[in-house]
Write a protein that holds these residues in place. Structure first.
Motif, mmCIF file in Angstrom:
data_model
loop_
_atom_site.group_PDB
_atom_site.id
_atom_site.type_symbol
_atom_site.label_atom_id
_atom_site.label_comp_id
_atom_site.label_asym_id
_atom_site.label_seq_id
_atom_site.Cartn_x
_atom_site.Cartn_y
_atom_site.Cartn_z
ATOM 1 N N MET A 1 -9.670 56.146 77.853
ATOM 2 C CA MET A 1 -9.839 55.412 76.607
ATOM 3 C C MET A 1 -11.264 55.619 76.129
ATOM 4 O O MET A 1 -12.198 55.609 76.905
ATOM 5 C CB MET A 1 -9.561 53.931 76.879
ATOM 6 N N SER A 2 -11.406 55.788 74.843
ATOM 7 C CA SER A 2 -12.732 56.039 74.302
ATOM 8 C C SER A 2 -13.577 54.773 74.324
ATOM 9 O O SER A 2 -13.075 53.665 74.281
ATOM 10 C CB SER A 2 -12.633 56.551 72.872
ATOM 11 N N GLU A 3 -14.886 54.972 74.373
ATOM 12 C CA GLU A 3 -15.789 53.816 74.348
ATOM 13 C C GLU A 3 -15.729 53.107 73.010
ATOM 14 O O GLU A 3 -16.018 51.925 72.923
ATOM 15 C CB GLU A 3 -17.217 54.260 74.674
ATOM 16 N N ALA A 4 -15.313 53.824 71.951
ATOM 17 C CA ALA A 4 -15.213 53.184 70.632
ATOM 18 C C ALA A 4 -14.170 52.075 70.644
ATOM 19 O O ALA A 4 -14.309 51.081 69.961
ATOM 20 C CB ALA A 4 -14.852 54.222 69.577
ATOM 21 N N VAL A 5 -13.123 52.235 71.429
ATOM 22 C CA VAL A 5 -12.086 51.209 71.516
ATOM 23 C C VAL A 5 -12.422 50.207 72.610
ATOM 24 O O VAL A 5 -12.321 49.008 72.422
ATOM 25 C CB VAL A 5 -10.698 51.854 71.783
ATOM 26 N N GLY A 7 -15.436 49.881 74.387
ATOM 27 C CA GLY A 7 -16.793 49.330 74.353
ATOM 28 C C GLY A 7 -17.549 49.716 75.604
ATOM 29 O O GLY A 7 -16.979 49.869 76.671
ATOM 30 N N THR A 8 -18.827 49.878 75.506
ATOM 31 C CA THR A 8 -19.659 50.292 76.620
ATOM 32 C C THR A 8 -19.689 49.226 77.700
ATOM 33 O O THR A 8 -19.962 48.063 77.423
ATOM 34 C CB THR A 8 -21.093 50.576 76.129
ATOM 35 N N GLY A 9 -19.385 49.625 78.915
ATOM 36 C CA GLY A 9 -19.489 48.732 80.063
ATOM 37 C C GLY A 9 -18.395 47.678 80.171
ATOM 38 O O GLY A 9 -18.438 46.856 81.069
ATOM 39 N N GLU A 10 -17.419 47.684 79.280
ATOM 40 C CA GLU A 10 -16.350 46.689 79.348
ATOM 41 C C GLU A 10 -15.268 47.124 80.322
ATOM 42 O O GLU A 10 -15.086 48.302 80.582
ATOM 43 C CB GLU A 10 -15.718 46.486 77.968
ATOM 44 N N GLN A 11 -14.531 46.151 80.790
ATOM 45 C CA GLN A 11 -13.385 46.410 81.653
ATOM 46 C C GLN A 11 -12.243 46.958 80.804
ATOM 47 O O GLN A 11 -12.164 46.684 79.615
ATOM 48 C CB GLN A 11 -12.955 45.117 82.343
#
Length: 137
Positions: A1-5, A7-11
């Motif tokens: 999954m992309s970080e755009a969806v 989010g950085t550092g999220e589960q």
């Protein structure tokens, strides 16, 4: 999954949260609005349902049939496998699945290709049919 969806550092997220996030990126439309937009030439309806559902329930007259696994290749205006209707990034595409779930993810994917006006049909084909809009066998 992309970080755009995600989010950085999220589960990682579940599908319900993912749908909520991608749907926040565009305004979904109802059957009557989709019908009017297609009739006026303002939108391209794209049916991504698989063959068995199309055979069972019918087709929306004038809708372009592109199964989900080919969608990005067929609608990328820069792609070598594009359909003639993929004339540019400004095309308003309304993605239609059976009930309005897979189409949301598909519309989000089209946004990543630069099709900023892509959206999906709330309730999918079943909502279209329930609204009494044209269906052909």
């Amino acid at each position: 999954m992309s970080e755009a969806v995600r989010g950085t550092g999220e589960q990682p997220v579940g599908i319900d949260e993912l749908l909520e996030r991608v749907r926040a990126g565009f305004e979904r439309i109802g059957p009557e609005e989709a019908y009017d937009a297609a009739r006026s030439g303002e939108a391209l309806l794209v049916d991504i349902r698989y063959a068995a559902l199309r055979e069972q329930d019918g087709l929306i007259p004038g809708a372009l049939v592109v199964e989900r696994n080919e969608l990005e290749w067929r609608l990328d205006p820069q792609g070598s496998h594009r359909v003639p209707e993929a004339t540019g990034h400004d095309v308003r595409v309304v993605v239609i699945c059976n009930e309005g779930y897979a189409s949301s993810l598909a519309a989000a994917s089209l946004h990543q290709l630069g099709l900023a006006r892509a959206t999906d049909l709330v309730g999918g084909f079943q909502a279209w049919k329930a609204a009494g809009l044209p269906v052909m066998s």
